[in-house]
Design a protein around this motif. Structure first.
Motif, PDB file in Angstrom:
ATOM      1  N   ASN A  79       0.820  -1.209   0.000  1.00 16.23           N
ATOM      2  CA  ASN A  79       0.000   0.000   0.000  1.00 16.23           C
ATOM      3  C   ASN A  79       0.854   1.259   0.000  1.00 16.23           C
ATOM      4  OD1 ASN A  79      -2.590  -1.168  -0.044  1.00 16.23           O
ATOM      5  ND2 ASN A  79      -2.458  -1.649   2.147  1.00 16.23           N
ATOM      6  N   HIS A  80       0.151   2.377  -0.268  1.00 12.09           N
ATOM      7  CA  HIS A  80       0.799   3.686  -0.289  1.00 12.09           C
ATOM      8  C   HIS A  80       0.770   4.325   1.092  1.00 12.09           C
ATOM      9  CE1 HIS A  80       1.555   7.907  -1.399  1.00 12.09           C
ATOM     10  NE2 HIS A  80       0.644   8.154  -0.472  1.00 12.09           N
ATOM     11  N   SER A  81       1.834   5.078   1.421  1.00  6.38           N
ATOM     12  CA  SER A  81       1.787   6.024   2.544  1.00  6.38           C
ATOM     13  C   SER A  81       2.529   7.279   2.106  1.00  6.38           C
ATOM     14  CB  SER A  81       2.450   5.445   3.794  1.00  6.38           C
ATOM     15  OG  SER A  81       2.611   6.482   4.767  1.00  6.38           O
ATOM     16  N   CYS A  82       2.042   8.443   2.548  1.00  3.10           N
ATOM     17  CA  CYS A  82       2.752   9.692   2.248  1.00  3.10           C
ATOM     18  C   CYS A  82       4.045   9.793   3.057  1.00  3.10           C
ATOM     19  CB  CYS A  82       1.840  10.890   2.481  1.00  3.10           C
ATOM     20  SG  CYS A  82       0.401  10.892   1.370  1.00  3.10           S
ATOM     21  N   GLU A  83       4.202   8.929   4.067  1.00  4.41           N
ATOM     22  CA  GLU A  83       5.487   8.769   4.765  1.00  4.41           C
ATOM     23  C   GLU A  83       5.897   7.304   4.649  1.00  4.41           C
ATOM     24  OE1 GLU A  83       6.578  11.339   8.369  1.00  4.41           O
ATOM     25  OE2 GLU A  83       4.412  11.135   8.496  1.00  4.41           O
ATOM     26  N   ALA A  84       6.187   6.886   3.437  1.00  3.28           N
ATOM     27  CA  ALA A  84       6.481   5.481   3.148  1.00  3.28           C
ATOM     28  C   ALA A  84       7.758   5.030   3.848  1.00  3.28           C
ATOM     29  CB  ALA A  84       6.622   5.296   1.642  1.00  3.28           C
ATOM     30  N   ASN A  85       7.769   3.753   4.258  1.00  5.19           N
ATOM     31  CA  ASN A  85       9.014   3.213   4.821  1.00  5.19           C
ATOM     32  C   ASN A  85       9.835   2.468   3.776  1.00  5.19           C
ATOM     33  OD1 ASN A  85       7.462   0.862   4.714  1.00  5.19           O
ATOM     34  ND2 ASN A  85       6.992   0.893   6.912  1.00  5.19           N
ATOM     35  N   GLU A 104       4.355  -3.843  11.840  1.00  6.05           N
ATOM     36  CA  GLU A 104       4.209  -2.622  11.032  1.00  6.05           C
ATOM     37  C   GLU A 104       3.901  -2.974   9.580  1.00  6.05           C
ATOM     38  OE1 GLU A 104       6.780   0.953  11.145  1.00  6.05           O
ATOM     39  OE2 GLU A 104       7.831  -0.161  12.714  1.00  6.05           O
ATOM     40  N   GLU A 105       3.129  -2.094   8.943  1.00  7.83           N
ATOM     41  CA  GLU A 105       2.832  -2.289   7.528  1.00  7.83           C
ATOM     42  C   GLU A 105       3.961  -1.731   6.665  1.00  7.83           C
ATOM     43  OE1 GLU A 105      -0.999  -0.867   6.170  1.00  7.83           O
ATOM     44  OE2 GLU A 105      -0.638  -1.644   4.144  1.00  7.83           O
ATOM     45  N   VAL A 106       4.305  -2.464   5.618  1.00  5.00           N
ATOM     46  CA  VAL A 106       5.290  -2.011   4.640  1.00  5.00           C
ATOM     47  C   VAL A 106       4.562  -1.140   3.620  1.00  5.00           C
ATOM     48  CG1 VAL A 106       6.898  -2.751   2.851  1.00  5.00           C
ATOM     49  CG2 VAL A 106       6.623  -4.127   4.908  1.00  5.00           C
ATOM     50  N   THR A 107       5.056   0.083   3.406  1.00  5.12           N
ATOM     51  CA  THR A 107       4.387   0.989   2.475  1.00  5.12           C
ATOM     52  C   THR A 107       5.400   1.642   1.538  1.00  5.12           C
ATOM     53  OG1 THR A 107       4.574   2.780   4.096  1.00  5.12           O
ATOM     54  CG2 THR A 107       2.480   1.578   4.031  1.00  5.12           C
ATOM     55  N   CYS A 108       4.943   1.956   0.332  1.00 11.23           N
ATOM     56  CA  CYS A 108       5.762   2.716  -0.604  1.00 11.23           C
ATOM     57  C   CYS A 108       4.993   3.979  -0.985  1.00 11.23           C
ATOM     58  CB  CYS A 108       6.118   1.881  -1.825  1.00 11.23           C
ATOM     59  SG  CYS A 108       4.696   1.290  -2.762  1.00 11.23           S
ATOM     60  N   ASP A 109       5.586   4.821  -1.825  1.00 14.22           N
ATOM     61  CA  ASP A 109       4.923   6.061  -2.235  1.00 14.22           C
ATOM     62  C   ASP A 109       4.527   5.933  -3.701  1.00 14.22           C
ATOM     63  OD1 ASP A 109       4.190   8.691  -2.917  1.00 14.22           O
ATOM     64  OD2 ASP A 109       5.428   9.469  -1.280  1.00 14.22           O
ATOM     65  N   TYR A 110       3.211   5.847  -3.952  1.00 13.57           N
ATOM     66  CA  TYR A 110       2.743   5.618  -5.320  1.00 13.57           C
ATOM     67  C   TYR A 110       3.105   6.772  -6.261  1.00 13.57           C
ATOM     68  CZ  TYR A 110      -0.239   1.699  -3.731  1.00 13.57           C
ATOM     69  OH  TYR A 110      -0.724   0.515  -3.221  1.00 13.57           O
ATOM     70  N   ALA A 111       3.425   7.947  -5.705  1.00 11.10           N
ATOM     71  CA  ALA A 111       3.800   9.077  -6.569  1.00 11.10           C
ATOM     72  C   ALA A 111       5.128   8.832  -7.280  1.00 11.10           C
ATOM     73  CB  ALA A 111       3.853  10.368  -5.763  1.00 11.10           C
ATOM     74  N   THR A 135      -0.933  11.805  -6.582  1.00 13.28           N
ATOM     75  CA  THR A 135      -0.930  11.809  -8.047  1.00 13.28           C
ATOM     76  C   THR A 135       0.488  11.483  -8.523  1.00 13.28           C
ATOM     77  OG1 THR A 135      -0.214  14.090  -8.397  1.00 13.28           O
ATOM     78  CG2 THR A 135      -2.568  13.751  -7.965  1.00 13.28           C
ATOM     79  N   THR A 136       0.581  10.924  -9.712  1.00 13.35           N
ATOM     80  CA  THR A 136       1.907  10.642 -10.251  1.00 13.35           C
ATOM     81  C   THR A 136       2.650  11.944 -10.572  1.00 13.35           C
ATOM     82  OG1 THR A 136       0.796  10.290 -12.367  1.00 13.35           O
ATOM     83  CG2 THR A 136       1.442   8.341 -11.124  1.00 13.35           C
ATOM     84  N   GLU A 137       1.916  13.043 -10.751  1.00 13.82           N
ATOM     85  CA  GLU A 137       2.573  14.334 -10.989  1.00 13.82           C
ATOM     86  C   GLU A 137       3.430  14.754  -9.790  1.00 13.82           C
ATOM     87  OE1 GLU A 137       2.975  16.218 -13.758  1.00 13.82           O
ATOM     88  OE2 GLU A 137       2.151  14.330 -14.513  1.00 13.82           O
ATOM     89  N   GLN A 138       3.011  14.360  -8.578  1.00 11.68           N
ATOM     90  CA  GLN A 138       3.797  14.693  -7.383  1.00 11.68           C
ATOM     91  C   GLN A 138       5.208  14.106  -7.475  1.00 11.68           C
ATOM     92  OE1 GLN A 138       1.223  13.055  -4.410  1.00 11.68           O
ATOM     93  NE2 GLN A 138      -0.116  14.849  -4.349  1.00 11.68           N
ATOM     94  N   GLY A 139       5.362  13.010  -8.231  1.00  9.86           N
ATOM     95  CA  GLY A 139       6.669  12.381  -8.395  1.00  9.86           C
ATOM     96  C   GLY A 139       7.642  13.229  -9.191  1.00  9.86           C
ATOM     97  N   ARG A 140       7.139  14.299  -9.808  1.00 12.24           N
ATOM     98  CA  ARG A 140       8.021  15.229 -10.537  1.00 12.24           C
ATOM     99  C   ARG A 140       8.257  16.507  -9.739  1.00 12.24           C
ATOM    100  NH1 ARG A 140       8.085  12.665 -15.502  1.00 12.24           N
ATOM    101  NH2 ARG A 140       6.129  11.639 -16.090  1.00 12.24           N
TER     102      ARG A 140
END
Ligand SMILES: [Zn+2]
Ligand SMILES: [Zn+2]
Length: 204
Positions: A79-85, A104-111, A135-140
């Motif tokens: 799953n996504h977290s805005c504070e991904a580990n 703890e849940e393992v999370t990544c940042d979908y952006a 949004t994927t735009e946040q990744g830029r």
């Protein structure tokens, strides 16, 4: 391919998620796109019924050549977290950027999946730093990218000295991993701009 010591359980933010059963230290590689992950070519993607495409796009990643990758061994359930580990910017794998304790849940940042253009979702990650929607735009966004960059470089310092359950397959498939083992900790030197299942879903 997903590292050991991770279980699928009910998640407070989504239906299910990946949860740690044994401590995972900072710098551990959690997953990588490997040769056993399911792939659909651009042509196969175009021929998918809309509902099937939507389901696969929810769990999988669109790559630069229009193909679609569904990570194997349950890694697609992260799953996504805005504070991904776990972060993957500039790498071709997901790296633990914090110590992750059992339960703890393992999370990544979908952006970070910027090739999946136009994609967005409302976020329920409960982080104090939640961006509200992802949004994927946040990744830029330079500020967001820099925050990821700093966390990844800090974690890269630990990567060569922690136990790496995926070591053998990483050594075989991942040039960034080989560079890390040779002592490189600067993301610009580690990143090849390509993934083990090129073309990349990662960007520098
Ligand atoms: Zn795989
Ligand atoms: Zn959030």
């Amino acid at each position: 391919m997903l590292t050991k010591g991770i279980d699928v359980r009910a998640s407070p933010t989504h239906n299910v998620g990946l949860f740690v059963t044994e401590p995972i230290p900072t710098g551990t590689v959690i997953w990588l796109p490997c040769t056993k992950c399911s792939r659909w070519s651009k042509e196969e993607v175009a021929a998918l019924p809309a509902a099937r495409f939507q389901a696969l796009d929810t769990y999988g990643h669109l790559l630069t050549d229009g193909s679609l990758l569904l990570p194997c061994l349950g890694a697609y359930l992260m799953n996504h977290s805005c504070e991904a580990n776990v972060l993957d910017l500039g790498l071709d794998f997901g790296l633990a950027v914090h110590d992750i304790a059992p339960g703890e849940e393992v999370t990544c940042d979908y952006a970070t999946f910027v090739e999946d253009g136009g994609w967005s979702m409302e976020c329920r990650c409960r982080s104090p730093r939640c961006r509200g929607s992802v949004t994927t735009e946040q990744g830029r966004d330079p500020d967001i990218k820099w925050a990821w960059h700093e966390r990844i470089e800090a974690a890269l310092l630990s990567a060569p000295s922690v136990d790496q359950p995926l070591h053998d397959v990483l050594t075989e498939l991942s040039e960034p991993y080989r560079r890390i083992l040779s002592g490189k900790t600067d993301l610009a030197q580690v990143s090849t701009g390509a993934s083990v299942c090129a073309p990349a879903f990662v960007t520098r």
